[in-house]
Design a protein around this motif. Structure first.
Motif, PDB file in Angstrom:
ATOM      1  N   ALA A  74      -3.854  -7.995  15.428  1.00 39.63           N
ATOM      2  CA  ALA A  74      -4.587  -9.234  15.898  1.00 39.63           C
ATOM      3  C   ALA A  74      -3.840 -10.727  15.072  1.00 39.63           C
ATOM      4  O   ALA A  74      -3.816 -11.436  15.732  1.00 39.63           O
ATOM      5  N   ALA A  75      -3.308  -9.900  13.713  1.00 37.40           N
ATOM      6  CA  ALA A  75      -3.019 -11.266  12.889  1.00 37.40           C
ATOM      7  C   ALA A  75      -1.488 -11.651  13.451  1.00 37.40           C
ATOM      8  O   ALA A  75      -1.224 -12.977  13.304  1.00 37.40           O
ATOM      9  N   ILE A  76      -0.897 -11.099  14.344  1.00 32.74           N
ATOM     10  CA  ILE A  76       0.539 -11.571  15.043  1.00 32.74           C
ATOM     11  C   ILE A  76       0.401 -11.743  16.293  1.00 32.74           C
ATOM     12  O   ILE A  76       1.203 -12.002  17.317  1.00 32.74           O
ATOM     13  N   GLY A  77      -0.896 -11.464  16.844  1.00 30.56           N
ATOM     14  CA  GLY A  77      -1.011 -11.928  18.256  1.00 30.56           C
ATOM     15  C   GLY A  77      -0.427 -10.924  19.472  1.00 30.56           C
ATOM     16  O   GLY A  77      -0.134 -11.550  20.524  1.00 30.56           O
ATOM     17  N   ILE A  78      -0.348  -9.644  19.085  1.00 34.68           N
ATOM     18  CA  ILE A  78       0.086  -8.740  20.015  1.00 34.68           C
ATOM     19  C   ILE A  78      -0.878  -7.522  19.954  1.00 34.68           C
ATOM     20  O   ILE A  78      -1.831  -7.480  19.255  1.00 34.68           O
ATOM     21  N   SER A  79      -0.834  -6.865  21.189  1.00 35.17           N
ATOM     22  CA  SER A  79      -1.919  -5.747  21.408  1.00 35.17           C
ATOM     23  C   SER A  79      -1.664  -4.467  20.327  1.00 35.17           C
ATOM     24  O   SER A  79      -0.693  -4.416  20.020  1.00 35.17           O
ATOM     25  N   ALA A  80      -2.714  -3.948  20.262  1.00 38.56           N
ATOM     26  CA  ALA A  80      -2.578  -2.835  19.159  1.00 38.56           C
ATOM     27  C   ALA A  80      -1.799  -1.639  19.516  1.00 38.56           C
ATOM     28  O   ALA A  80      -1.132  -1.073  18.878  1.00 38.56           O
ATOM     29  N   GLU A 101       1.328  -0.403  17.766  1.00 38.03           N
ATOM     30  CA  GLU A 101       1.305   1.035  17.533  1.00 38.03           C
ATOM     31  C   GLU A 101       2.848   1.674  18.122  1.00 38.03           C
ATOM     32  O   GLU A 101       3.404   2.521  17.275  1.00 38.03           O
ATOM     33  N   GLY A 102       3.365   1.303  18.969  1.00 37.28           N
ATOM     34  CA  GLY A 102       4.435   1.577  19.682  1.00 37.28           C
ATOM     35  C   GLY A 102       5.707   1.351  18.518  1.00 37.28           C
ATOM     36  O   GLY A 102       6.463   2.318  18.540  1.00 37.28           O
ATOM     37  N   VAL A 103       5.731   0.181  18.238  1.00 38.44           N
ATOM     38  CA  VAL A 103       6.724  -0.307  17.269  1.00 38.44           C
ATOM     39  C   VAL A 103       6.643   0.532  15.940  1.00 38.44           C
ATOM     40  O   VAL A 103       7.657   1.206  15.299  1.00 38.44           O
ATOM     41  N   ALA A 104       5.419   0.882  15.685  1.00 39.29           N
ATOM     42  CA  ALA A 104       5.046   1.373  14.073  1.00 39.29           C
ATOM     43  C   ALA A 104       5.758   2.848  14.072  1.00 39.29           C
ATOM     44  O   ALA A 104       6.158   3.620  13.413  1.00 39.29           O
ATOM     45  N   THR A 105       5.460   3.215  15.441  1.00 40.10           N
ATOM     46  CA  THR A 105       5.777   4.886  15.666  1.00 40.10           C
ATOM     47  C   THR A 105       7.296   5.126  15.802  1.00 40.10           C
ATOM     48  O   THR A 105       7.952   5.906  15.349  1.00 40.10           O
ATOM     49  N   PHE A 106       7.975   4.216  16.468  1.00 40.53           N
ATOM     50  CA  PHE A 106       9.416   4.072  16.872  1.00 40.53           C
ATOM     51  C   PHE A 106      10.113   4.001  15.600  1.00 40.53           C
ATOM     52  O   PHE A 106      11.345   4.673  15.256  1.00 40.53           O
ATOM     53  N   TYR A 107       9.821   3.092  14.725  1.00 43.33           N
ATOM     54  CA  TYR A 107      10.533   2.795  13.327  1.00 43.33           C
ATOM     55  C   TYR A 107      10.231   3.790  12.469  1.00 43.33           C
ATOM     56  O   TYR A 107       9.115   3.623  11.588  1.00 43.33           O
ATOM     57  N   SER A 108      11.214   4.351  12.089  1.00 46.92           N
ATOM     58  CA  SER A 108      10.977   5.660  10.993  1.00 46.92           C
ATOM     59  C   SER A 108      10.660   4.971   9.630  1.00 46.92           C
ATOM     60  O   SER A 108      10.161   5.861   8.773  1.00 46.92           O
ATOM     61  N   ARG A 113       0.906  -1.277   0.036  1.00 47.98           N
ATOM     62  CA  ARG A 113       0.014   0.059  -0.127  1.00 47.98           C
ATOM     63  C   ARG A 113       0.893   1.167  -0.113  1.00 47.98           C
ATOM     64  O   ARG A 113       0.460   2.160  -0.031  1.00 47.98           O
ATOM     65  N   GLY A 114       2.124   1.108   0.062  1.00 45.69           N
ATOM     66  CA  GLY A 114       3.010   2.301   0.222  1.00 45.69           C
ATOM     67  C   GLY A 114       3.272   2.865   1.622  1.00 45.69           C
ATOM     68  O   GLY A 114       4.198   3.781   1.825  1.00 45.69           O
ATOM     69  N   TRP A 115       2.080   2.683   2.512  1.00 49.37           N
ATOM     70  CA  TRP A 115       2.277   3.122   3.886  1.00 49.37           C
ATOM     71  C   TRP A 115       1.094   2.180   4.685  1.00 49.37           C
ATOM     72  O   TRP A 115       0.745   1.567   4.315  1.00 49.37           O
ATOM     73  N   VAL A 116       1.325   2.784   6.133  1.00 47.37           N
ATOM     74  CA  VAL A 116       0.509   1.660   6.913  1.00 47.37           C
ATOM     75  C   VAL A 116      -0.771   2.683   7.673  1.00 47.37           C
ATOM     76  O   VAL A 116      -0.110   3.514   8.586  1.00 47.37           O
ATOM     77  N   PRO A 117      -1.843   2.572   7.249  1.00 48.06           N
ATOM     78  CA  PRO A 117      -2.867   3.506   7.719  1.00 48.06           C
ATOM     79  C   PRO A 117      -3.168   3.214   9.319  1.00 48.06           C
ATOM     80  O   PRO A 117      -3.033   1.980   9.676  1.00 48.06           O
ATOM     81  N   ASP A 118      -3.743   4.319  10.008  1.00 45.12           N
ATOM     82  CA  ASP A 118      -4.038   3.919  11.370  1.00 45.12           C
ATOM     83  C   ASP A 118      -4.717   2.711  11.612  1.00 45.12           C
ATOM     84  O   ASP A 118      -4.504   1.755  12.523  1.00 45.12           O
ATOM     85  N   ASP A 119      -5.743   2.445  10.651  1.00 46.19           N
ATOM     86  CA  ASP A 119      -7.121   1.300  10.872  1.00 46.19           C
ATOM     87  C   ASP A 119      -6.294  -0.145  10.483  1.00 46.19           C
ATOM     88  O   ASP A 119      -6.884  -1.120  10.926  1.00 46.19           O
ATOM     89  N   ALA A 120      -5.126  -0.033  10.179  1.00 45.99           N
ATOM     90  CA  ALA A 120      -4.373  -1.194   9.631  1.00 45.99           C
ATOM     91  C   ALA A 120      -3.896  -1.657  11.207  1.00 45.99           C
ATOM     92  O   ALA A 120      -3.706  -3.150  11.281  1.00 45.99           O
ATOM     93  N   ILE A 121      -3.484  -0.881  11.911  1.00 47.36           N
ATOM     94  CA  ILE A 121      -2.747  -1.370  13.185  1.00 47.36           C
ATOM     95  C   ILE A 121      -3.538  -2.610  13.885  1.00 47.36           C
ATOM     96  O   ILE A 121      -2.725  -3.596  14.319  1.00 47.36           O
ATOM     97  N   PRO A 122      -4.451  -2.353  14.495  1.00 42.74           N
ATOM     98  CA  PRO A 122      -5.435  -3.529  15.033  1.00 42.74           C
ATOM     99  C   PRO A 122      -5.311  -4.664  14.468  1.00 42.74           C
ATOM    100  O   PRO A 122      -5.210  -5.832  15.172  1.00 42.74           O
ATOM    101  N   VAL A 123      -5.606  -4.515  13.219  1.00 42.40           N
ATOM    102  CA  VAL A 123      -5.716  -5.752  12.277  1.00 42.40           C
ATOM    103  C   VAL A 123      -4.565  -6.491  12.160  1.00 42.40           C
ATOM    104  O   VAL A 123      -4.416  -7.566  12.309  1.00 42.40           O
ATOM    105  N   ILE A 124      -3.377  -5.803  11.934  1.00 43.02           N
ATOM    106  CA  ILE A 124      -2.048  -6.422  11.867  1.00 43.02           C
ATOM    107  C   ILE A 124      -1.719  -7.047  13.314  1.00 43.02           C
ATOM    108  O   ILE A 124      -1.056  -8.112  13.370  1.00 43.02           O
TER     109      ILE A 124
END
Ligand code: FES
Length: 160
Positions: free
Chosen positions: A54-60, A64-71, A41-52
């Protein structure tokens, strides 16, 4: 009515499941899972975070913390080409300021912005591990360096 929520494509789901097989747990697979979505998709929208998450079995919140930290995970739409300019110490000593100024001038944008034609996004990045080639920048997956201001136009021309 709520907007339809984010749905992983079959390909994305497959790539995330594949990433999970390479790591001991979902948390360790976080970046690969985010990258799988970004690749398509070129980027990761906010509403993708809870879905991803859930798919890997961690909390949103954790994801979100990982996605924000990793530039290199983009949280807003980006241009067709992403230019990342190394702003770490060695490159500061080998022409970083001049390179950034030239890019900003030629593109007419500053860090965090995308050109109006959707062609380039300009971002700073930490050391690219090529300090002997400063000043360096990456465009998409290509490392360029040393780059002098006079080289910028020709390099950009290679990325339509
Ligand atoms: Fe720029 Fe290391 S400081 S590549």
């Amino acid at each position: 009515l709520n907007k339809p929520s984010f749905v992983l494509s079959d390909e994305e789901r497959h790539e995330i499941e594949h990433a999970l097989t390479h790591y001991p747990d979902g948390r360790a697979a976080s970046i690969d899972a985010l990258k799988a979505v970004q690749k398509h998709r070129g980027w990761v929208p906010d509403d993708a975070i809870p879905v991803i998450a859930a798919a890997i079995g961690i909390s949103a919140a954790d994801l979100e913390g990982v996605a924000t930290f990793y530039s290199l995970i983009f949280r807003r739409p980006v241009g067709r080409h992403v230019i990342k300019v190394c702003d770490s110490i060695s490159c500061h000593l080998t022409g970083y300021d001049e390179l950034r100024d030239e890019l900003e001038k030629q593109l007419g944008i500053r860090y965090g912005q995308t050109t109006k034609d959707g062609r380039y996004t300009l971002l700073p990045i930490c050391c690219l591990g090529a300090c002997d080639r400063g000043a360096t920048m990456m465009i998409d997956d290509d490392l360029h360096g040393p780059v002098e201001p006079k080289d910028v136009a020709a390099i950009l021309g290679g990325y339509q």
